[in-house]
Motif scaffolding. Structure first.
Motif, mmCIF file in Angstrom:
data_model
loop_
_atom_site.group_PDB
_atom_site.id
_atom_site.type_symbol
_atom_site.label_atom_id
_atom_site.label_comp_id
_atom_site.label_asym_id
_atom_site.label_seq_id
_atom_site.Cartn_x
_atom_site.Cartn_y
_atom_site.Cartn_z
ATOM 1 N N ARG A 13 39.089 50.449 42.066
ATOM 2 C CA ARG A 13 38.128 49.295 41.886
ATOM 3 C C ARG A 13 39.162 48.226 41.493
ATOM 4 O O ARG A 13 38.769 47.157 42.077
ATOM 5 N N GLN A 17 39.171 44.967 43.768
ATOM 6 C CA GLN A 17 39.001 43.545 43.059
ATOM 7 C C GLN A 17 40.192 42.717 43.465
ATOM 8 O O GLN A 17 39.906 41.552 44.014
ATOM 9 N N ASN A 39 29.926 50.086 44.481
ATOM 10 C CA ASN A 39 29.205 48.772 44.941
ATOM 11 C C ASN A 39 30.108 47.793 45.454
ATOM 12 O O ASN A 39 29.472 46.806 45.790
ATOM 13 N N ILE A 40 31.438 48.187 45.554
ATOM 14 C CA ILE A 40 32.375 47.087 45.944
ATOM 15 C C ILE A 40 33.044 47.408 47.179
ATOM 16 O O ILE A 40 33.901 46.796 47.899
ATOM 17 N N TYR A 329 35.434 49.255 33.373
ATOM 18 C CA TYR A 329 35.622 50.007 34.809
ATOM 19 C C TYR A 329 34.223 50.178 35.358
ATOM 20 O O TYR A 329 34.185 50.880 36.246
ATOM 21 N N GLY A 330 32.999 49.660 35.062
ATOM 22 C CA GLY A 330 31.831 49.560 35.324
ATOM 23 C C GLY A 330 31.395 51.305 35.417
ATOM 24 O O GLY A 330 30.764 51.701 36.177
ATOM 25 N N LYS A 331 31.855 51.846 34.228
ATOM 26 C CA LYS A 331 31.054 53.221 33.850
ATOM 27 C C LYS A 331 30.029 53.021 33.005
ATOM 28 O O LYS A 331 30.147 52.488 31.766
ATOM 29 N N GLN B 17 34.288 38.457 42.266
ATOM 30 C CA GLN B 17 35.713 39.057 42.189
ATOM 31 C C GLN B 17 36.185 39.270 40.540
ATOM 32 O O GLN B 17 36.629 40.170 40.344
ATOM 33 N N LEU B 20 34.438 41.248 38.248
ATOM 34 C CA LEU B 20 34.311 42.714 38.520
ATOM 35 C C LEU B 20 34.928 43.506 37.236
ATOM 36 O O LEU B 20 34.857 44.684 37.239
ATOM 37 N N TYR B 22 34.169 43.146 34.584
ATOM 38 C CA TYR B 22 33.029 43.402 33.294
ATOM 39 C C TYR B 22 32.159 44.187 34.090
ATOM 40 O O TYR B 22 32.035 44.336 35.304
ATOM 41 N N ASP B 23 31.206 44.890 33.408
ATOM 42 C CA ASP B 23 30.331 45.725 33.725
ATOM 43 C C ASP B 23 28.812 44.972 34.135
ATOM 44 O O ASP B 23 27.943 44.808 32.988
ATOM 45 N N ASN B 39 29.291 42.141 50.939
ATOM 46 C CA ASN B 39 29.608 43.589 50.831
ATOM 47 C C ASN B 39 30.089 43.909 49.430
ATOM 48 O O ASN B 39 30.461 44.735 49.222
ATOM 49 N N ILE B 40 29.932 42.835 48.495
ATOM 50 C CA ILE B 40 30.349 43.008 47.142
ATOM 51 C C ILE B 40 29.211 42.747 45.974
ATOM 52 O O ILE B 40 29.323 42.839 44.786
#
Lengths: 368, 368
Positions: A13, A17, A39-40, A329-331, B17, B20, B22-23, B39-40
């Motif tokens: 990720r 990014q 998602n990216i 980390y988007g978790k 970008q 990203l 952050y969640d 795409n993002i």
């Protein structure tokens, strides 16, 4: 260019990014529908440990790489035969996947590493206690590693192929991230110093540049050069090092990928490990790796006793601090010990940096 | 949090970008299937100028913002009535969309702006030449603006509602990016100086911090404070300024969004305009905006005579330069004057910076 990554976790990720500032198409192979990369990038659901999944995935891309080393290396070798570019190459990944092969590689290339015995079963052990057992494959984030302090503890041994290694009397844990592109050009990041959490055996925080003598610096430079020359593969590698109390540096192990010990390069260096990795994948000139100041990194790890939808306690306070950078980390779900994010700090002196890292450590908690 | 952006261009792309780390879940509304954000983020195909499209889109998100100002402001006002958070608010966006309203706003709040006449039709003009005509709505990147130098050129006038404005004897073009969060806290980025390309009337390169006197600095501080207090909306705003040969600063216009003149904040400041915008959307504390050194930005604009699949000539050479950062926008097709990317440079002195920007300008070309 179509770039494929085996694994869709936080390392992927942060790589994607960073690389969004260039024009590429990103593909990831990961078994989890809500992987941090989902998602990216274009996300293929599947196991990076599965031969057919990796083969099919690799055929779709121009260059294939990894963000986790537990991948199907046979598929990578076969993709190379088909002309697919794999970075790092299958040979390097295979060597690093096996702790037994890694140790043999260090010995062969004169890279200092603790004395050891490679065993297939526990019955073969002929090594004085205390020692460290490292299972040859499958170890990760401190798993697959244990210390056997005395004969009385021998019943704890895992009966699997392992490296049995003498204990090093550790003064400091260090790490150096090295890079090599296809032309054979190399670049080395400043050395970082790590402080481990004794409970979880997970990296706790990094400080960069490390406080080490000129001699230690020179030893690490020699190790970096020897490794980069011997590995015979483009790629970004994290060399984990142990400095003993006599001032000698030993290689603990190498990760053939982006690494937690390089996260503070995001704001602490002219370019980050993620930019460097991207440039290697593209065959671009390597980036400058100079430090901007003293930088440090604190892992945001799930607190003991909390499982479920994550909440970051104290984050608002952290966001008021200057030159302090939060990376999540988007978790969605936390659990004890899970790496959920990290915080980078940049300061003008080591003292200010350490002071701020300790303050932040008390300020923030990952709960549910 | 679900964050919605009207427009899916490069400004949105660089915002997402940055954020990203952050969640959040990102949604964009853009009519183009291959918009830079496609795409993002979750991409809704549709026009941000269409009332129903904006209304429906806005109802899906927790906070709605813009990366282009030509959006349907009526829909934003109606969404606010439904309780959807819109940043900047509909009133601020409406005011800025109309050059005539913008001028009235400056006059009302004592913000220095060139003397002018607002006209509905050309026949109403009662203003000495030379002057500038700015169409009240629809202007963008230098379009909708022309200079009428003498009575003989009056036939060129566009017969639409316009601002007819006296010419300022320009010494320097400056810009300041200001931020305000929901609590009313404010932050101001260091002032940047711009050099425009006389042919395309597009920003050519920025240098930050600007070389200006203490007095000019103070005038801009006063303008920033007055604007932030008068606008009565959270948001990030780019105030474009003209410094005349007598040393007086005038507001040219304001963009209610991320701005080209702030791109060098990506590597040139402790935090970028994109981080600041994100924090405003989330209601987080504002970020520190200090310069790291002297930073500059060079637009990568499609060269005249080239249309089609983009190629960046000379980029490999640029990538060998230290403290130099390439940002491409994920656009496949170039055309003359199209903004395709930019390059940021950080140096320790203004002289080194200008020298390097000029070198890079000669090094790179956007062709097909």
């Amino acid at each position: 260019m179509k770039i494929g990554i085996l694994g869709g976790g936080q390392l992927g990720r942060m790589l994607i990014q960073q690389a969004l500032k260039y024009d590429d198409t990103w593909e990831v192979l990961d078994p989890s529908a809500n992987a941090p990369c989902a998602n990216i990038a274009r996300h293929t659901l599947g196991s990076f440990a599965d031969y057919n999944a990796v083969l099919e995935f690799g055929r779709k891309v121009d260059v294939l790489s990894i963000e986790i080393e537990h991948v199907n290396a046979q598929a990578l070798a076969d993709l190379e035969k088909e002309g697919i570019k794999v970075i790092p190459n299958a040979k390097a990944i295979s060597m690093i996947q096996s702790k037994i092969m890694q140790k043999a590689f260090y010995v062969q290339h004169g890279i200092p590493t603790a004395s050891y015995q490679a065993i297939q079963t526990v019955s073969q052990i002929n090594f004085p206690t205390p020692f460290v057992q490292k299972t040859s494959t499958g170890g990760y984030d401190g798993k697959g590693v244990q210390i056997i302090r005395s004969k009385e503890e021998m019943h704890k041994l895992w009966d699997v192929p392992s490296v049995i290694e003498s204990l090093i009397d550790i003064e400091k844990e260090l790490s150096v991230i090295v890079a090599r592109n296809e032309k054979g050009e190399t670049a080395v990041f400043p050395i970082t110093e790590m402080v481990a959490d004794p409970e979880l055996n997970l990296l706790d925080f990094n400080v960069c540049p490390a406080e080490i003598s000129k001699d230690v610096h020179a030893q690490i430079q020699t190790i970096s050069d020897a490794f980069l020359s011997a590995v015979d593969s483009p790629g970004l590698f994290a060399i984990e090092l142990l400095l003993d109390k006599q001032g000698k540096v030993w290689v603990n192990e190498v990760a053939p990928r982006l690494h937690n010990s390089g996260h503070q390069t995001q704001e602490g260096n002219a370019n980050s490990q993620f930019e460097q990795m991207y440039r290697i994948l593209k065959g671009f000139p390597l980036a400058d790796t100079n430090s901007i100041g003293y930088s440090g990194m604190l892992n945001l790890v799930g607190a003991a006793g909390y499982s479920g939808r994550v909440q970051y306690e104290g984050l608002d306070k952290v966001l008021t601090l200057s030159r302090t950078y939060v990376h999540l980390y988007g978790k969605e779900q936390t659990q004890p010990g899970r790496k959920m994010g990290h915080i980078n700090v940049v300061r003008d002196s080591r003292e200010e940096l350490l002071d701020m890292l300790l303050k932040i450590k008390k300020m923030v908690r990952v709960i549910s």
